[in-house]
Scaffold this motif. Sequence first.
Motif, PDB file in Angstrom:
ATOM      1  N   PRO A 105       0.809  -1.232   0.000  1.00 47.55           N
ATOM      2  CA  PRO A 105       0.000   0.000   0.000  1.00 47.55           C
ATOM      3  C   PRO A 105       0.840   1.279   0.000  1.00 47.55           C
ATOM      4  N   ASP A 106       2.093   1.207   0.515  1.00 43.62           N
ATOM      5  CA  ASP A 106       2.866   2.441   0.628  1.00 43.62           C
ATOM      6  C   ASP A 106       3.809   2.680  -0.556  1.00 43.62           C
ATOM      7  N   GLU A 107       3.819   1.768  -1.506  1.00 51.56           N
ATOM      8  CA  GLU A 107       4.710   1.936  -2.655  1.00 51.56           C
ATOM      9  C   GLU A 107       4.015   2.754  -3.750  1.00 51.56           C
ATOM     10  N   LYS A 108       4.731   3.733  -4.264  1.00 47.76           N
ATOM     11  CA  LYS A 108       4.135   4.573  -5.333  1.00 47.76           C
ATOM     12  C   LYS A 108       4.001   3.784  -6.639  1.00 47.76           C
ATOM     13  N   VAL A 109       4.981   2.904  -6.861  1.00 43.93           N
ATOM     14  CA  VAL A 109       4.922   2.066  -8.072  1.00 43.93           C
ATOM     15  C   VAL A 109       5.248   0.629  -7.684  1.00 43.93           C
ATOM     16  N   ILE A 110       4.704  -0.310  -8.435  1.00 40.25           N
ATOM     17  CA  ILE A 110       4.987  -1.726  -8.188  1.00 40.25           C
ATOM     18  C   ILE A 110       5.419  -2.347  -9.515  1.00 40.25           C
ATOM     19  N   GLY A 111       6.509  -3.098  -9.464  1.00 43.01           N
ATOM     20  CA  GLY A 111       6.982  -3.762 -10.680  1.00 43.01           C
ATOM     21  C   GLY A 111       6.002  -4.859 -11.081  1.00 43.01           C
ATOM     22  N   PHE A 112       5.641  -4.872 -12.357  1.00 41.29           N
ATOM     23  CA  PHE A 112       4.647  -5.836 -12.853  1.00 41.29           C
ATOM     24  C   PHE A 112       5.191  -6.421 -14.153  1.00 41.29           C
ATOM     25  N   TYR A 113       5.005  -7.705 -14.339  1.00 40.84           N
ATOM     26  CA  TYR A 113       5.514  -8.348 -15.559  1.00 40.84           C
ATOM     27  C   TYR A 113       4.341  -8.838 -16.396  1.00 40.84           C
ATOM     28  N   PHE A 114       4.118  -8.151 -17.493  1.00 37.50           N
ATOM     29  CA  PHE A 114       3.100  -8.604 -18.441  1.00 37.50           C
ATOM     30  C   PHE A 114       3.804  -9.661 -19.284  1.00 37.50           C
ATOM     31  N   PHE A 115       3.652 -10.914 -18.891  1.00 37.16           N
ATOM     32  CA  PHE A 115       4.493 -11.999 -19.402  1.00 37.16           C
ATOM     33  C   PHE A 115       5.953 -11.596 -19.172  1.00 37.16           C
ATOM     34  N   MET A 116       6.728 -11.408 -20.253  1.00 41.59           N
ATOM     35  CA  MET A 116       8.155 -11.113 -20.029  1.00 41.59           C
ATOM     36  C   MET A 116       8.425  -9.603 -20.084  1.00 41.59           C
ATOM     37  N   LYS A 117       7.384  -8.819 -20.183  1.00 41.93           N
ATOM     38  CA  LYS A 117       7.608  -7.374 -20.372  1.00 41.93           C
ATOM     39  C   LYS A 117       7.497  -6.638 -19.027  1.00 41.93           C
ATOM     40  N   PRO A 118       8.618  -6.112 -18.544  1.00 41.68           N
ATOM     41  CA  PRO A 118       8.536  -5.386 -17.276  1.00 41.68           C
ATOM     42  C   PRO A 118       7.767  -4.072 -17.447  1.00 41.68           C
ATOM     43  N   SER A 119       6.792  -3.863 -16.589  1.00 45.98           N
ATOM     44  CA  SER A 119       5.971  -2.652 -16.647  1.00 45.98           C
ATOM     45  C   SER A 119       5.812  -2.155 -15.213  1.00 45.98           C
ATOM     46  N   LEU A 120       5.167  -1.010 -15.073  1.00 45.54           N
ATOM     47  CA  LEU A 120       4.950  -0.504 -13.714  1.00 45.54           C
ATOM     48  C   LEU A 120       3.469  -0.293 -13.462  1.00 45.54           C
ATOM     49  N   VAL A 121       3.041  -0.649 -12.246  1.00 44.46           N
ATOM     50  CA  VAL A 121       1.683  -0.301 -11.827  1.00 44.46           C
ATOM     51  C   VAL A 121       1.795   0.983 -11.019  1.00 44.46           C
ATOM     52  N   ILE A 122       0.978   1.960 -11.354  1.00 43.86           N
ATOM     53  CA  ILE A 122       1.020   3.235 -10.626  1.00 43.86           C
ATOM     54  C   ILE A 122       0.083   3.122  -9.421  1.00 43.86           C
ATOM     55  N   ASN A 123       0.663   3.266  -8.229  1.00 51.91           N
ATOM     56  CA  ASN A 123      -0.104   3.013  -7.003  1.00 51.91           C
ATOM     57  C   ASN A 123      -0.182   4.266  -6.141  1.00 51.91           C
ATOM     58  N   ASP A 124      -0.245   5.417  -6.788  1.00 50.73           N
ATOM     59  CA  ASP A 124      -0.250   6.671  -6.036  1.00 50.73           C
ATOM     60  C   ASP A 124      -0.982   7.712  -6.886  1.00 50.73           C
ATOM     61  N   LEU A 125      -1.955   8.387  -6.285  1.00 53.09           N
ATOM     62  CA  LEU A 125      -2.792   9.294  -7.090  1.00 53.09           C
ATOM     63  C   LEU A 125      -2.032  10.501  -7.624  1.00 53.09           C
ATOM     64  N   GLU A 126      -1.095  11.005  -6.804  1.00 52.54           N
ATOM     65  CA  GLU A 126      -0.331  12.177  -7.274  1.00 52.54           C
ATOM     66  C   GLU A 126       0.512  11.815  -8.503  1.00 52.54           C
ATOM     67  N   LEU A 127       1.112  10.638  -8.408  1.00 50.67           N
ATOM     68  CA  LEU A 127       1.927  10.181  -9.537  1.00 50.67           C
ATOM     69  C   LEU A 127       1.040   9.891 -10.754  1.00 50.67           C
ATOM     70  N   LEU A 128      -0.124   9.345 -10.481  1.00 46.74           N
ATOM     71  CA  LEU A 128      -1.049   9.031 -11.580  1.00 46.74           C
ATOM     72  C   LEU A 128      -1.460  10.317 -12.313  1.00 46.74           C
ATOM     73  N   GLU A 129      -1.626  11.379 -11.511  1.00 43.19           N
ATOM     74  CA  GLU A 129      -1.991  12.664 -12.115  1.00 43.19           C
ATOM     75  C   GLU A 129      -0.870  13.146 -13.057  1.00 43.19           C
ATOM     76  N   LYS A 130       0.357  12.856 -12.653  1.00 43.91           N
ATOM     77  CA  LYS A 130       1.488  13.232 -13.525  1.00 43.91           C
ATOM     78  C   LYS A 130       1.430  12.425 -14.822  1.00 43.91           C
ATOM     79  N   VAL A 131       1.207  11.107 -14.677  1.00 44.63           N
ATOM     80  CA  VAL A 131       1.210  10.231 -15.858  1.00 44.63           C
ATOM     81  C   VAL A 131       0.086  10.618 -16.816  1.00 44.63           C
ATOM     82  N   LEU A 132      -1.095  10.822 -16.269  1.00 42.81           N
ATOM     83  CA  LEU A 132      -2.258  11.012 -17.146  1.00 42.81           C
ATOM     84  C   LEU A 132      -2.447  12.464 -17.588  1.00 42.81           C
ATOM     85  N   ILE A 133      -1.947  13.401 -16.776  1.00 47.13           N
ATOM     86  CA  ILE A 133      -2.244  14.803 -17.100  1.00 47.13           C
ATOM     87  C   ILE A 133      -0.965  15.654 -17.219  1.00 47.13           C
TER      88      ILE A 133
END
Length: 507
Positions: free
Chosen positions: A68-96
């Motif tokens: 819950p306290d991590e802003k991002v979490i490493g996620f593997y879409f099969f072999m492709k490393p991606s990030l899950v955005i787990n923080d609203l402030e950061l999400l606002e940066k990504v989307l806006i």
Amino acid sequence: MELFTVLVAGFVCTVVLAFLFALKRNQYWADRGIHQYKPLPFLGDMLPVLLRQKTLGEHLMEMCRAYPDEKVIGFYFFMKPSLVINDLELLEKVLIKDFSHFADRGPQPKDVVHMNLFSTTGNLWRAIRNRFSPMFTTGKLRFMFPQISGLGEDFMNLLRTKREKVDMVDYFGKFATEVIGVTAFGLEGRAMEENSEFRVKAKKIFEPSFSNYVRFVLGPSLMNLLGLPPTNSELLNYFGPAVKNALKYRRENGVVRHDFIQHMVTLQQKGTIEVDKDDVSDEILMMDHVPEMKVEMSDNLMIGQSMGFMVAGFDATALTMGWLCYELAMHPEIQSQARQEVKEVLEKHGNRLDYDTVREMKFLSTCLKENGRLHSALDVNFRMVTKPYKVPDTSAVLERGSFVYIPNLSIHMDPKYYPEPEKFLPDRWIAENDKSSCKYLPFGTGPRMCIAMRFANMEMMCAIAKLLLKFEVSIHPSTKLPPQIEAYSFFTYPRDKLYFNLKKLNA
Ligand code: HEM
């Protein structure tokens, strides 16, 4: 014998090397100091989804709850490393705020279907979005309302013919397909007919199926690489000529309507879309200023847009209405309150149902809003990184071409933002003052959010208001409760059908 031994040894070595590579790949985020979940070699974090145990949105929610306290979490879409955005402030940066780093949804094949607004990338997307946004102004929607309302009446007539054990997601699908058929394809009276070809073809686009899921999981590039068609060509062959004919008919017969096809005819008359170097709307779209460009308003580009509206529009709308029907059936007191409001507003305005009277139905709109939170048509969203990005306050650097995932379901079900998140509580929106745009995402947010949100809300309010006036909705006993969500689906389709009984009211 020796050859056999060499072959076996070669095979074993390849498997071991591939396995070691896959293990190393799964360390991508851990090596960079980012928390990750439980990736498996080759499958990454996708096993529960592949086994149909969870939707991707449910799985990402589990990950977000684990950290819950991590802003991002490493996620593997099969072999492709991606990030899950787990923080609203950061999400606002990504989307806006930092949109220009996350402007696209991924590489797309260069065929007609993928010329649509949802799929296009970079400058072409920017040019199309600029010119299609004016289709959704208040003035345009007001003009379109009578047409939608008329189709709503046809829909009520259709429902009168079947009132027991009604699969409302499917029935709303007929209505929503007809709305897109009329407004974006110029085809009338097709989708609500029994065994309508138009409806059958439209349904195929996103219906939950293994082949559709494989198409989504592999993405267009991998499908191309494997020699598989990224687009269902049967659909293109059907819908392409329909749009061409509609454009031709409007041009040649001077027919003028208030719909999307008309907007396209007008754009075509102008010839090309010209995008200036310093287009003012870049401020809104938050793009870096780009070179001037001209985009020809070809029939193909228009076919792409109509197909895009079909792809992006009708499933999401039908599904959202289906889920709202479910919530209203499960909460008869809320259903009565919403019905009462519809009646009162209409009585006040001499039974006039139009764009403005629908907007007066405040309680119904909170029901729709709460339904969007609980049953977002997309329980997960994503963006491709278009420019390298150092994720603020973390050690992560995102490379061009990698992906970030937006855990819609996790945000919508987080008690931090929504107390008692599992409950359907429309009233929570009455006192809602928090304007954070990233905690409510059924239509996404930022420059790439759903272009048709206001149109979709108008369509849904109109149909549900009519439904409430004409019928009382209850759950049919054969419906499996609580409903599960189908994991092999792009949208949040119920795994088993939701059936309803409709009791005719004297309205
Ligand atoms: C309840 C109904 C609907 C829902 C829940 C919905 C939801 C969404 C979502 C979540 C996105 C992605 C936003 C993002 O990535 O930030 C999207 C994009 C889009 N939607 Fe909708 N949508 C609905 C109805 C419609 C309709 C009726 C149309 C067409 C008439 C439509 C056309 C589009 C298009 C063209 C895009 C791509 C926008 C872009 O990339 O610039 N949607 N929608």
